[in-house]
Design a protein around this motif. Structure first.
Motif, PDB file in Angstrom:
ATOM      1  N   ARG A  12       0.828  -1.202   0.000  1.00 48.51           N
ATOM      2  CA  ARG A  12       0.000   0.000   0.000  1.00 48.51           C
ATOM      3  C   ARG A  12       0.868   1.260   0.000  1.00 48.51           C
ATOM      4  NH1 ARG A  12      -4.558  -1.638   4.555  1.00 48.51           N
ATOM      5  NH2 ARG A  12      -5.907  -2.894   3.189  1.00 48.51           N
ATOM      6  N   ALA A  13       1.914   1.254   0.816  1.00 50.56           N
ATOM      7  CA  ALA A  13       2.776   2.432   0.925  1.00 50.56           C
ATOM      8  C   ALA A  13       3.541   2.705  -0.368  1.00 50.56           C
ATOM      9  CB  ALA A  13       3.752   2.247   2.085  1.00 50.56           C
ATOM     10  N   LYS A  14       3.914   1.634  -1.079  1.00 50.83           N
ATOM     11  CA  LYS A  14       4.726   1.784  -2.291  1.00 50.83           C
ATOM     12  C   LYS A  14       3.912   1.737  -3.580  1.00 50.83           C
ATOM     13  CE  LYS A  14       8.783  -0.240  -2.326  1.00 50.83           C
ATOM     14  NZ  LYS A  14       9.895  -1.207  -2.213  1.00 50.83           N
ATOM     15  N   GLY A  15       2.618   1.457  -3.454  1.00 53.20           N
ATOM     16  CA  GLY A  15       1.788   1.370  -4.645  1.00 53.20           C
ATOM     17  C   GLY A  15       2.015   0.117  -5.459  1.00 53.20           C
ATOM     18  N   VAL A  16       2.373  -0.982  -4.803  1.00 61.88           N
ATOM     19  CA  VAL A  16       2.635  -2.256  -5.483  1.00 61.88           C
ATOM     20  C   VAL A  16       1.362  -3.106  -5.487  1.00 61.88           C
ATOM     21  CG1 VAL A  16       3.928  -4.428  -5.384  1.00 61.88           C
ATOM     22  CG2 VAL A  16       5.079  -2.263  -4.877  1.00 61.88           C
ATOM     23  N   PRO A  17       0.898  -3.562  -6.646  1.00 64.97           N
ATOM     24  CA  PRO A  17      -0.263  -4.466  -6.680  1.00 64.97           C
ATOM     25  C   PRO A  17       0.107  -5.850  -6.157  1.00 64.97           C
ATOM     26  CG  PRO A  17       0.611  -4.147  -8.888  1.00 64.97           C
ATOM     27  CD  PRO A  17       1.389  -3.240  -8.002  1.00 64.97           C
ATOM     28  N   TYR A  18      -0.753  -6.444  -5.342  1.00 69.46           N
ATOM     29  CA  TYR A  18      -0.422  -7.728  -4.735  1.00 69.46           C
ATOM     30  C   TYR A  18      -1.670  -8.598  -4.613  1.00 69.46           C
ATOM     31  CZ  TYR A  18      -2.716  -6.119  -0.481  1.00 69.46           C
ATOM     32  OH  TYR A  18      -3.658  -5.681   0.423  1.00 69.46           O
ATOM     33  N   VAL A  19      -1.412  -9.903  -4.520  1.00 70.51           N
ATOM     34  CA  VAL A  19      -2.428 -10.892  -4.156  1.00 70.51           C
ATOM     35  C   VAL A  19      -1.819 -11.781  -3.087  1.00 70.51           C
ATOM     36  CG1 VAL A  19      -3.883 -12.806  -4.914  1.00 70.51           C
ATOM     37  CG2 VAL A  19      -3.416 -10.905  -6.477  1.00 70.51           C
ATOM     38  N   ILE A  20      -2.572 -12.068  -2.032  1.00 66.33           N
ATOM     39  CA  ILE A  20      -2.133 -13.025  -1.009  1.00 66.33           C
ATOM     40  C   ILE A  20      -2.962 -14.287  -1.165  1.00 66.33           C
ATOM     41  CG2 ILE A  20      -2.038 -13.521   1.464  1.00 66.33           C
ATOM     42  CD1 ILE A  20      -1.560 -10.517   1.901  1.00 66.33           C
ATOM     43  N   GLY A  21      -2.297 -15.410  -1.406  1.00 64.84           N
ATOM     44  CA  GLY A  21      -2.982 -16.696  -1.525  1.00 64.84           C
ATOM     45  C   GLY A  21      -2.646 -17.583  -0.342  1.00 64.84           C
ATOM     46  N   ARG A  22      -3.666 -18.029   0.372  1.00 66.63           N
ATOM     47  CA  ARG A  22      -3.437 -18.958   1.484  1.00 66.63           C
ATOM     48  C   ARG A  22      -3.630 -20.388   0.979  1.00 66.63           C
ATOM     49  NH1 ARG A  22      -7.117 -15.879   5.741  1.00 66.63           N
ATOM     50  NH2 ARG A  22      -5.714 -14.163   6.295  1.00 66.63           N
ATOM     51  N   PHE A  23      -2.518 -21.100   0.809  1.00 69.43           N
ATOM     52  CA  PHE A  23      -2.560 -22.468   0.304  1.00 69.43           C
ATOM     53  C   PHE A  23      -2.999 -23.436   1.389  1.00 69.43           C
ATOM     54  CE2 PHE A  23       0.488 -20.572  -2.737  1.00 69.43           C
ATOM     55  CZ  PHE A  23      -0.133 -20.952  -3.913  1.00 69.43           C
ATOM     56  N   HIS A  24      -3.744 -24.467   0.967  1.00 68.40           N
ATOM     57  CA  HIS A  24      -4.279 -25.474   1.876  1.00 68.40           C
ATOM     58  C   HIS A  24      -3.841 -26.864   1.420  1.00 68.40           C
ATOM     59  CE1 HIS A  24      -6.798 -22.062   2.891  1.00 68.40           C
ATOM     60  NE2 HIS A  24      -7.349 -22.728   3.883  1.00 68.40           N
ATOM     61  N   ASN A  25      -2.891 -27.458   2.115  1.00 64.96           N
ATOM     62  CA  ASN A  25      -2.475 -28.850   1.914  1.00 64.96           C
ATOM     63  C   ASN A  25      -2.244 -29.194   0.446  1.00 64.96           C
ATOM     64  OD1 ASN A  25      -4.236 -29.061   4.684  1.00 64.96           O
ATOM     65  ND2 ASN A  25      -2.520 -30.486   4.651  1.00 64.96           N
ATOM     66  N   VAL A  26      -1.348 -28.455  -0.180  1.00 64.28           N
ATOM     67  CA  VAL A  26      -0.964 -28.732  -1.566  1.00 64.28           C
ATOM     68  C   VAL A  26       0.030 -29.899  -1.580  1.00 64.28           C
ATOM     69  CG1 VAL A  26       0.131 -27.775  -3.629  1.00 64.28           C
ATOM     70  CG2 VAL A  26      -1.350 -26.332  -2.210  1.00 64.28           C
ATOM     71  N   TYR A  27      -0.107 -30.786  -2.557  1.00 63.03           N
ATOM     72  CA  TYR A  27       0.776 -31.955  -2.656  1.00 63.03           C
ATOM     73  C   TYR A  27       1.074 -32.249  -4.116  1.00 63.03           C
ATOM     74  CZ  TYR A  27      -3.160 -34.691  -4.328  1.00 63.03           C
ATOM     75  OH  TYR A  27      -4.199 -35.148  -5.084  1.00 63.03           O
TER      76      TYR A  27
END
Length: 242
Positions: free
Chosen positions: A91-106
């Motif tokens: 937010r402070a730097k103006g960077v676009p982001y996505v946060i993905g919470r992974f669930h038990n990937v195998y």
């Protein structure tokens, strides 16, 4: 740094590596670049154990650490800090982001310390009696092909920018049934040895994928049986049973 054994063996290193790697990246990042941060369902695991969080679990639940001194929570804590660092720095730097919470990937190439490859490798070694830990617990396992598809879709979706999104498969599976599936695919039928679940392990984990579906139209495509079969074939072909 990921994996229960790694976390319990050296939690200080987990926190140091996961935290500093991200903080340095955020220092270097420029507004023209889009960031995907890989978080984890462990961020809210304490809330499940405390009965504060529903299962399947949406993104809006409180993030809870049951015991800050417990080594097992070092990984989740590093990702909690990571989510906050990404949100506020971006937010402070103006960077676009996505946060993905992974669930038990195998899937293939994931070492030997995660539950599915660990079960597969012991089945390949013909362990008898065959240990299954936490048979009464349940998880929703997501094949790596589905996880990367979800991640790619989110990064290509402008409306996902600035969002936290759960990534996984929302079909819950009992660990005892998973053990039996692994053995059937391996063609091995030993006596089952039920063992207690690892300390601090949550009884259930399953993501609510409503938000992911609404943003991207994602649907899991790889069934658990097909995914376990693919994983077994890779480990068998690459001689990972020793």
């Amino acid at each position: 740094m990921v994996g229960v054994r790694n976390v319990e063996k050296d939690p200080a290193r987990v926190i140091r590596v996961n935290t500093l790697a991200l903080l340095h990246l955020l220092d270097w990042l420029r507004p023209a670049e889009r960031l995907f941060f890989a978080s984890t369902s462990e961020a809210y695991a304490g809330g499940v154990s405390q009965g504060l969080v529903p299962v399947p679990t949406p993104e809006t639940v409180p993030l809870v650490v049951e015991d800050v001194a417990a080594p097992r929570f070092a990984y989740g804590i590093s990702k909690l800090l990571g989510e906050a660092a990404v949100i506020h720095t971006a937010r402070a730097k103006g960077v676009p982001y996505v946060i993905g919470r992974f669930h038990n990937v195998y899937g293939a190439r994931m070492g030997a310390d995660h539950v599915i490859p660990e079960l597969l490798l012991r089945a390949m070694r013909r362990e008898d009696p065959f240990r299954v830990y936490g048979m009464e617990q349940s998880r929703a396992f997501c094949h790596v092909d589905d996880a990367t598809e979800a991640m790619s879709r989110l990064m290509a979706t402008d409306s996902a920018i600035g969002e936290i999104v759960h990534i996984g498969n929302d079909t819950e599976t009992n660990i005892g049934d998973l053990g039996k599936l692994v053995l059937r695919i391996a063609g091995f039928y030993p006596e089952l040895d039920s063992r207690p679940a690892p300390s601090g392990s949550v009884a259930r984990r399953c993501p609510d994928l409503t938000k992911l579906r609404a943003l991207t139209g994602y649907e899991p495509a790889v069934s658990l049986e097909e995914g376990v079969r693919r994983t077994f074939e890779w480990y068998r072909a690459h001689g990972k049973a020793g």
